[in-house]
Design a protein around this motif. Structure first.
Motif, PDB file in Angstrom:
ATOM      1  N   ASP A   1      62.328  62.163   9.837  1.00  0.00           N
ATOM      2  CA  ASP A   1      63.259  62.207   8.713  1.00  0.00           C
ATOM      3  C   ASP A   1      64.517  61.426   9.042  1.00  0.00           C
ATOM      4  N   ASP A   2      65.397  61.321   8.049  1.00  0.00           N
ATOM      5  CA  ASP A   2      66.545  60.439   8.245  1.00  0.00           C
ATOM      6  C   ASP A   2      67.545  60.971   9.261  1.00  0.00           C
ATOM      7  N   ASN A   3      67.491  62.250   9.584  1.00  0.00           N
ATOM      8  CA  ASN A   3      68.385  62.776  10.606  1.00  0.00           C
ATOM      9  C   ASN A   3      68.049  62.253  11.999  1.00  0.00           C
ATOM     10  N   TYR A   4      66.829  61.787  12.182  1.00  0.00           N
ATOM     11  CA  TYR A   4      66.387  61.317  13.503  1.00  0.00           C
ATOM     12  C   TYR A   4      66.035  59.834  13.530  1.00  0.00           C
ATOM     13  N   LEU A   5      65.923  59.206  12.380  1.00  0.00           N
ATOM     14  CA  LEU A   5      65.404  57.839  12.320  1.00  0.00           C
ATOM     15  C   LEU A   5      66.234  56.883  13.169  1.00  0.00           C
ATOM     16  N   THR A   6      67.546  56.917  13.008  1.00  0.00           N
ATOM     17  CA  THR A   6      68.414  56.013  13.768  1.00  0.00           C
ATOM     18  C   THR A   6      68.318  56.285  15.256  1.00  0.00           C
ATOM     19  N   GLU A   7      68.299  57.553  15.615  1.00  0.00           N
ATOM     20  CA  GLU A   7      68.255  57.896  17.033  1.00  0.00           C
ATOM     21  C   GLU A   7      66.978  57.390  17.693  1.00  0.00           C
ATOM     22  N   TYR A   8      65.847  57.595  17.056  1.00  0.00           N
ATOM     23  CA  TYR A   8      64.587  57.126  17.623  1.00  0.00           C
ATOM     24  C   TYR A   8      64.510  55.602  17.649  1.00  0.00           C
ATOM     25  N   ALA A   9      65.088  54.955  16.630  1.00  0.00           N
ATOM     26  CA  ALA A   9      65.096  53.492  16.618  1.00  0.00           C
ATOM     27  C   ALA A   9      65.979  52.944  17.730  1.00  0.00           C
ATOM     28  N   GLU A  10      67.153  53.534  17.923  1.00  0.00           N
ATOM     29  CA  GLU A  10      68.067  53.044  18.946  1.00  0.00           C
ATOM     30  C   GLU A  10      67.579  53.358  20.354  1.00  0.00           C
ATOM     31  N   ARG A  11      66.716  54.339  20.475  1.00  0.00           N
ATOM     32  CA  ARG A  11      66.118  54.642  21.767  1.00  0.00           C
ATOM     33  C   ARG A  11      64.845  53.806  21.998  1.00  0.00           C
ATOM     34  N   SER A  12      64.570  52.897  21.074  1.00  0.00           N
ATOM     35  CA  SER A  12      63.415  51.995  21.177  1.00  0.00           C
ATOM     36  C   SER A  12      62.094  52.744  21.206  1.00  0.00           C
TER      37      SER A  12
ATOM     38  N   VAL B   1      62.370  50.273  10.353  1.00  0.00           N
ATOM     39  CA  VAL B   1      61.807  51.127  11.400  1.00  0.00           C
ATOM     40  C   VAL B   1      61.051  52.323  10.821  1.00  0.00           C
ATOM     41  N   GLY B   2      61.131  52.507   9.512  1.00  0.00           N
ATOM     42  CA  GLY B   2      60.410  53.592   8.861  1.00  0.00           C
ATOM     43  C   GLY B   2      60.110  53.213   7.434  1.00  0.00           C
ATOM     44  N   VAL B   3      59.057  53.796   6.884  1.00  0.00           N
ATOM     45  CA  VAL B   3      58.681  53.576   5.486  1.00  0.00           C
ATOM     46  C   VAL B   3      58.593  54.932   4.815  1.00  0.00           C
ATOM     47  N   ALA B   4      59.272  55.068   3.701  1.00  0.00           N
ATOM     48  CA  ALA B   4      59.277  56.342   2.998  1.00  0.00           C
ATOM     49  C   ALA B   4      57.862  56.800   2.684  1.00  0.00           C
ATOM     50  N   SER B   5      57.530  58.013   3.083  1.00  0.00           N
ATOM     51  CA  SER B   5      56.233  58.574   2.715  1.00  0.00           C
ATOM     52  C   SER B   5      56.289  59.180   1.322  1.00  0.00           C
ATOM     53  N   ALA B   6      57.497  59.449   0.848  1.00  0.00           N
ATOM     54  CA  ALA B   6      57.687  59.991  -0.493  1.00  0.00           C
ATOM     55  C   ALA B   6      59.163  59.878  -0.848  1.00  0.00           C
ATOM     56  N   GLU B   7      59.437  59.936  -2.137  1.00  0.00           N
ATOM     57  CA  GLU B   7      60.817  59.972  -2.614  1.00  0.00           C
ATOM     58  C   GLU B   7      61.121  61.379  -3.100  1.00  0.00           C
ATOM     59  N   ASN B   8      62.304  61.837  -2.794  1.00  0.00           N
ATOM     60  CA  ASN B   8      62.699  63.166  -3.208  1.00  0.00           C
ATOM     61  C   ASN B   8      64.191  63.171  -3.494  1.00  0.00           C
ATOM     62  N   THR B   9      64.630  64.185  -4.186  1.00  0.00           N
ATOM     63  CA  THR B   9      66.058  64.299  -4.440  1.00  0.00           C
ATOM     64  C   THR B   9      66.431  65.773  -4.477  1.00  0.00           C
ATOM     65  N   PRO B  10      67.619  66.106  -4.033  1.00  0.00           N
ATOM     66  CA  PRO B  10      68.060  67.487  -4.180  1.00  0.00           C
ATOM     67  C   PRO B  10      68.101  67.876  -5.660  1.00  0.00           C
ATOM     68  N   ALA B  11      67.783  69.110  -5.937  1.00  0.00           N
ATOM     69  CA  ALA B  11      67.796  69.599  -7.312  1.00  0.00           C
ATOM     70  C   ALA B  11      68.206  71.061  -7.328  1.00  0.00           C
ATOM     71  N   MET B  12      68.945  71.434  -8.357  1.00  0.00           N
ATOM     72  CA  MET B  12      69.269  72.839  -8.561  1.00  0.00           C
ATOM     73  C   MET B  12      68.172  73.436  -9.437  1.00  0.00           C
ATOM     74  N   VAL B  13      67.446  74.373  -8.863  1.00  0.00           N
ATOM     75  CA  VAL B  13      66.366  75.046  -9.588  1.00  0.00           C
ATOM     76  C   VAL B  13      66.962  76.282 -10.259  1.00  0.00           C
ATOM     77  N   TYR B  14      66.729  76.431 -11.554  1.00  0.00           N
ATOM     78  CA  TYR B  14      67.311  77.575 -12.255  1.00  0.00           C
ATOM     79  C   TYR B  14      66.242  78.344 -13.022  1.00  0.00           C
ATOM     80  N   ASN B  15      66.543  79.609 -13.295  1.00  0.00           N
ATOM     81  CA  ASN B  15      65.631  80.510 -13.979  1.00  0.00           C
ATOM     82  C   ASN B  15      65.791  80.325 -15.486  1.00  0.00           C
ATOM     83  N   ARG B  16      64.937  79.498 -16.056  1.00  0.00           N
ATOM     84  CA  ARG B  16      65.030  79.205 -17.492  1.00  0.00           C
ATOM     85  C   ARG B  16      64.743  80.445 -18.340  1.00  0.00           C
ATOM     86  N   THR B  17      63.797  81.242 -17.914  1.00  0.00           N
ATOM     87  CA  THR B  17      63.465  82.457 -18.675  1.00  0.00           C
ATOM     88  C   THR B  17      64.669  83.370 -18.798  1.00  0.00           C
ATOM     89  N   LEU B  18      65.357  83.610 -17.685  1.00  0.00           N
ATOM     90  CA  LEU B  18      66.525  84.490 -17.692  1.00  0.00           C
ATOM     91  C   LEU B  18      67.643  83.921 -18.552  1.00  0.00           C
TER      92      LEU B  18
END
Length: 414
Positions: free
Chosen positions: A94-105, A139-156
């Motif tokens: 994931d992106d939290n580690y991508l730079t570190e692993y790339a810079e460590r070759s 150094v990496g290719v996205a396996s999927a695209e995602n975005t943060p989302a607020m999930v809400y209870n529509r029924t309620l």
């Protein structure tokens, strides 16, 4: 999918230092085993192994040795495997580690393969493709695209005759709306989850103000910014918009089954859009998606995770072809579905959407397609201020040295 016969350029690629021992000149006649490692649950494992089986059906000489586990301890194991003699040729990161692993070759430079077309990134949104680059190298290719989302209870929300949350609403508007829910349910259901411990919520809040979570290897925000963030959520708790810390704590571990919108203890949870189907499976109420509060320009087309290749792999061209298959092949896309997020390839995404029968999975795609045009530019992947003392050499194979401590641990959210 581009044919594995793209090996005509193998000698040129090897000369530019793209991979390890390039002994694939007769690859179509060889029996090749590719090690693949990822984190996730059983559903992800089943889908990934089915997609890899399809690749083998098309290329009988290529088989796969797969390893997967939960996210807890994944990077400890990845660091250990990368330092050993039987590490993964292809691995999830994931992106939290991508730079570190790339810079460590540790990672293979994918740039020449992307340039030659062996790795086709033309159908990925530009910001999504570039978010896999570190120092100008792919150094990496996205396996999927995602975005943060607020999930809400529509029924309620509909039962209470309240308006549904909208894209672009401010946090102040969210708190006013949430307080109405808390009051209308006599405190049995809090209006909103408190995501103050969630790095992605903080990051998007900062970006809406023109700031970043990171600035190179330094923090991109001040003590005053962080104080304001926590004070905002303290006010939300004090006014009843958000529940008490004892309630919030149970959801902070990331377990989907314990999210407050699923357990009925809050009307919203701050999650990832691809988690809607799993959340929906834990409640009888109808759930729906909206963006996090604030200007959606603060968000970007984000890789939920990447595929990266190990620099010491014996079969770089085959690994690249497998990566290309997982990202760009429509049949592979149908198998993989939306479990990791939306297909990074926009054409494959359409094919997957048309094949979906699950209404919540389709809702995820509809939400992402609708919100993506309103996103801003992608930031650079995070960079940690860690010693660059670890290096991997393609010869001998798997020769990695992790001087000092291995890459640091971070919680996973996907």
């Amino acid at each position: 999918m581009r044919a594995i016969g793209c090996l005509a350029a193998a000698a040129l690629l090897a000369a530019t230092g793209c991979g390890g021992d390039s002994d694939d000149t007769q690859v179509q006649d060889q029996k090749i085993e590719i090690n693949v490692f990822w984190w996730g649950g059983e559903k992800r494992a089943e889908m990934t192994e089915q997609a890899l089986a399809l690749y083998t059906a098309r290329h009988p000489n290529v088989s796969f040795k797969t390893h997967w586990q939960g996210n807890q301890g994944y990077y400890d194991n990845l660091a250990t495997q990368a330092a050993g003699v039987d590490g993964p040729d292809l691995f999830q990161i994931d992106d939290n580690y991508l730079t570190e692993y790339a810079e460590r070759s540790v990672t293979l430079d994918l740039t020449p393969y992307a340039t030659s077309g062996a790795l086709d990134l033309s159908k990925l949104p530009d910001s999504l493709a570039k978010y896999g680059q570190v120092g100008g190298r792919q150094v990496g290719v996205a396996s999927a695209e995602n975005t943060p989302a607020m999930v809400y209870n529509r029924t309620l929300v509909r039962q209470l005759n309240l308006p549904e949350p909208t894209v672009g609403m401010t946090y102040e508007q969210l708190f006013t709306w949430a307080t109405q829910i808390t009051n209308a349910t006599d405190g049995k259901v809090a209006g909103t989850m408190d995501p103050s411990a969630d790095y992605k919520a903080l990051w998007l809040w900062l970006r809406a103000q023109g700031k970043e979570l990171y600035a190179g290897k330094q923090l991109g925000f001040t003590t005053a910014d962080l104080t304001a963030w926590f004070q905002m959520w303290q006010t939300a708790r004090d006014t009843g918009a958000a529940p008490a810390p004892s309630v919030i704590k149970e959801a902070n571990g990331g377990d989907v089954t314990k999210q407050l919108v699923a357990t009925g203890r809050a009307a919203t949870s701050f999650m990832w859009s691809n988690q809607l189907p799993e959340l929906q499976g834990n409640t009888k109420d109808e759930l729906a998606l909206v963006s996090y509060p604030g200007d959606p320009k603060g968000q970007w087309a984000r890789a939920s995770m990447y595929w990266s290749a190990f620099r010491g792999t014996r079969h770089p061209e085959v690994v690249i072809d497998v990566m290309n298959f997982l990202v760009n092949d429509p049949e592979a896309g149908k198998i993989l579905g939306t479990e990791r997020g939306l297909s990074p390839n926009t054409d494959v995404r359409k094919v997957v959407s048309e094949a979906l029968t699950d209404p919540t999975a389709r809702a995820t795609i509809d939400f992402e397609n609708a919100i993506t045009p309103r996103f801003g530019a992608a930031p650079a992947p995070p960079r940690r201020a860690t010693p660059r003392s670890a290096r991997c050499s393609p010869r001998p194979r798997r020769a990695c040295s992790w001087a000092g401590s291995p890459p640091s641990r971070r919680p996973r959210s996907f």
